[in-house]
Write an enzyme that holds these catalytic residues in place. Sequence first.
Site, PDB file in Angstrom:
ATOM      1  CD  GLU A   1       7.042  -5.653  -2.002  1.00 39.41           C
ATOM      2  OE1 GLU A   1       7.477  -4.695  -2.676  1.00 39.41           O
ATOM      3  OE2 GLU A   1       7.610  -6.736  -1.933  1.00 39.41           O
TER       4      GLU A   1
ATOM      5  CB  CYS B   1       3.502   0.738  -6.898  1.00 40.55           C
ATOM      6  SG  CYS B   1       3.666  -0.949  -7.536  1.00 40.55           S
TER       7      CYS B   1
ATOM      8  N   GLY C   1       0.838  -1.192   0.000  1.00 39.69           N
ATOM      9  CA  GLY C   1       0.000   0.000   0.000  1.00 39.69           C
ATOM     10  C   GLY C   1       0.871   1.238   0.000  1.00 39.69           C
ATOM     11  CB  SER C   2       0.006   4.756   0.510  1.00 39.73           C
ATOM     12  OG  SER C   2      -0.625   4.736   1.779  1.00 39.73           O
TER      13      SER C   2
HETATM   14  P1  NAD Z   1      -3.440   2.384   1.255  1.00 41.71           P
HETATM   15  O1  NAD Z   1      -2.169   2.558   2.001  1.00 41.71           O
HETATM   16  O2  NAD Z   1      -4.458   3.448   1.351  1.00 41.71           O
HETATM   17  O3  NAD Z   1      -4.173   1.031   1.705  1.00 41.71           O
HETATM   18  C1  NAD Z   1      -3.499  -0.203   1.701  1.00 41.71           C
HETATM   19  C2  NAD Z   1      -4.169  -1.126   2.729  1.00 41.71           C
HETATM   20  O4  NAD Z   1      -4.022  -0.564   4.022  1.00 41.71           O
HETATM   21  C3  NAD Z   1      -5.671  -1.303   2.493  1.00 41.71           C
HETATM   22  O5  NAD Z   1      -6.005  -2.653   2.787  1.00 41.71           O
HETATM   23  C4  NAD Z   1      -6.291  -0.354   3.493  1.00 41.71           C
HETATM   24  O6  NAD Z   1      -7.576  -0.763   3.911  1.00 41.71           O
HETATM   25  C5  NAD Z   1      -5.310  -0.426   4.648  1.00 41.71           C
HETATM   26  N1  NAD Z   1      -5.288   0.752   5.507  1.00 41.71           N
HETATM   27  C6  NAD Z   1      -5.306   2.047   5.130  1.00 41.71           C
HETATM   28  N2  NAD Z   1      -5.268   2.853   6.219  1.00 41.71           N
HETATM   29  C7  NAD Z   1      -5.225   2.032   7.305  1.00 41.71           C
HETATM   30  C8  NAD Z   1      -5.162   2.246   8.728  1.00 41.71           C
HETATM   31  N3  NAD Z   1      -5.124   3.462   9.260  1.00 41.71           N
HETATM   32  N4  NAD Z   1      -5.117   1.162   9.540  1.00 41.71           N
HETATM   33  C9  NAD Z   1      -5.150  -0.095   9.035  1.00 41.71           C
HETATM   34  N5  NAD Z   1      -5.216  -0.342   7.692  1.00 41.71           N
HETATM   35  C10 NAD Z   1      -5.242   0.701   6.847  1.00 41.71           C
HETATM   36  O7  NAD Z   1      -3.026   2.116  -0.264  1.00 41.71           O
HETATM   37  P2  NAD Z   1      -3.987   1.955  -1.538  1.00 41.71           P
HETATM   38  O8  NAD Z   1      -4.520   3.303  -1.898  1.00 41.71           O
HETATM   39  O9  NAD Z   1      -4.942   0.841  -1.333  1.00 41.71           O
HETATM   40  O10 NAD Z   1      -2.933   1.474  -2.653  1.00 41.71           O
HETATM   41  C11 NAD Z   1      -2.185   2.347  -3.408  1.00 41.71           C
HETATM   42  C12 NAD Z   1      -0.784   2.527  -2.826  1.00 41.71           C
HETATM   43  O11 NAD Z   1      -0.130   1.254  -2.756  1.00 41.71           O
HETATM   44  C13 NAD Z   1       0.096   3.384  -3.676  1.00 41.71           C
HETATM   45  O12 NAD Z   1       0.923   4.161  -2.850  1.00 41.71           O
HETATM   46  C14 NAD Z   1       0.914   2.366  -4.452  1.00 41.71           C
HETATM   47  O13 NAD Z   1       2.119   2.871  -4.956  1.00 41.71           O
HETATM   48  C15 NAD Z   1       1.123   1.323  -3.413  1.00 41.71           C
HETATM   49  N6  NAD Z   1       1.434   0.025  -4.038  1.00 41.71           N
HETATM   50  C16 NAD Z   1       2.685  -0.512  -3.947  1.00 41.71           C
HETATM   51  C17 NAD Z   1       2.977  -1.715  -4.575  1.00 41.71           C
HETATM   52  C18 NAD Z   1       4.344  -2.345  -4.541  1.00 41.71           C
HETATM   53  O14 NAD Z   1       4.468  -3.508  -4.884  1.00 41.71           O
HETATM   54  N7  NAD Z   1       5.395  -1.672  -4.148  1.00 41.71           N
HETATM   55  C19 NAD Z   1       1.978  -2.354  -5.284  1.00 41.71           C
HETATM   56  C20 NAD Z   1       0.711  -1.768  -5.354  1.00 41.71           C
HETATM   57  C21 NAD Z   1       0.447  -0.596  -4.707  1.00 41.71           C
END
Ligand code: NAD
Length: 494
Positions: free
Chosen positions: A261, A295, A239-240
């Site tokens: 990641e 990403c 995620g982010s």
């Molecule tokens: P996000 O960080 O908003 O969410 C990721 C996960 O975390 C989700 O399951 C979400 O429900 C959970 N989450 C969010 N806030 C939380 C909290 N406060 N407490 C507990 N869980 C929480 O990311 P997104 O918008 O779903 O995905 C996009 C991001 O992921 C982008 O930054 C992208 O670059 C990154 N990404 C990285 C890769 C990689 O392989 N490096 C791959 C795909 C996406």
Amino acid sequence: MSETLNPEVRIGRTTHFINGQWAAEGGETFPVLNPLDDSVVAHVAAGGRAEAEAAVAAAQAAFPAWAALPPGERQRLFLKAADITERRLPEIVKIMAIEGGASTTFAAFQIRLSAAMLRQAASWGYMPYGDMIRSDTPGRTAMVTRKPLGVVAGFTPWNGAFYLAWRTFLLPMAFGNTTVIKPSELAPLSAGLIHAEILEEAGFPAGSFNIVTHAPGAAAEVADVFFEHPAVRCINFTGSDKTARILGARAGQALKRMVMELGGFNPMLVLEDADVDDAVNATCFGAFLHQGQVCMNTRKVYVHRAIHDGFVEKLAAKVRGLKAGDPIDPSVIIGPLINDRAVEQTHERLQDALERGATLVTGGKSHGRIFEPTILTDVPADAICTTGCDETFGPLLVIEAFDDAEAALAQAQNTPYGLSAAIMTRDQARGLNMASRFDTGIIHINAPTMASEAALPVGGVKDSGWGRSGHYAVEDFTEVRLTTMGSGPGRYPF
Ligand code: NAD
């Protein structure tokens, strides 16, 4: 089976999958919306602490048997899951279109990559899992073996939902761990529930894979259980970086291993000897696949001044030809951004650059949530979309001319991220030399920043996180156990 709200698409299961059972329907739900028009895709179970606790308990109970399963048995299951995944491609593509705005191109790419990764993972059970080390103590033998960790709890993102969900639990499971997954609330079908259907059909043992869905705003409640429960030995997060900082602090307090990641700001260098047409194609794909919401999307291209103008002209022409619209139509390449915030943020960054003197080459407008693929040149170094201090998760590409490749190389790395990069050149030796000086987890020579294959170790450095996919994930999801064995009486100092 739940009601299919879009009659064209078979939605499938929408409740939690815990200990090999689908939870009863009829409990609390939340609507999952199509980003194109906010129509309801499905009503999905809204879980919380109780479901997360039950899922972790199921994974804990299933762990000893799953860890002890002979590699050939695990291999059979993974290969079966790969076949089912491929068989279901046409329907999964549709779900990914209506749930996440994914084009057929992007969705089918993810599904094929997932099947390939399942087939790779099928063999990992046979990897050598230890070393013998000579001991300085006469008669003593030292054995180093790799053991699975136990329960791995995973967070999946919404964007590359289908492939990334497989990656989140498949890698730990291939090395003998059991898993609990909390998919993104924005795409719970393609980021977890479809996978549970596939694994159930393939015959995976009850409890080896569990999934808990939750409504927007309830992520922390589920996450609390992952951090608090002693059976969870590792958090696998994609995620982010913003969320990773919050969860990473919690993992530190709980002393749990965490694989991260995260996002990227992925530059491409086009040297003066590059094949311009190939560089144009690589940039168009790298920057605009999934509307810039991956990403590894290319965010900035540095082009040698001698070929810059021709490159920009050809790229703009190609980009203007990309079909935008409802991604349920297989010929559409540009679908909607995930929500209003993504549209606003892309506009804000575009506006910021224009106010600082940037030139708009093409794009710049949005129609509903469909944002035109947008190219900017002459962007000052302090514009937000140039600094790379924060990912712009949208179709906004910056192009900059350079005279000195070494200066461009240095500038391209002036970002806190370190996920992927690319260099386009006909001189492979020069490309390799420059690549060796890029501080990223991935660098491609003559391919887009977006390139990915099931066997390759994808992962970042710096603010892009750590952890690697492919069989290299053995480092993340096993621990080293030392066993020593001696014969005869020992000699002791007292
Ligand atoms: P996000 O960080 O908003 O969410 C990721 C996960 O975390 C989700 O399951 C979400 O429900 C959970 N989450 C969010 N806030 C939380 C909290 N406060 N407490 C507990 N869980 C929480 O990311 P997104 O918008 O779903 O995905 C996009 C991001 O992921 C982008 O930054 C992208 O670059 C990154 N990404 C990285 C890769 C990689 O392989 N490096 C791959 C795909 C996406």
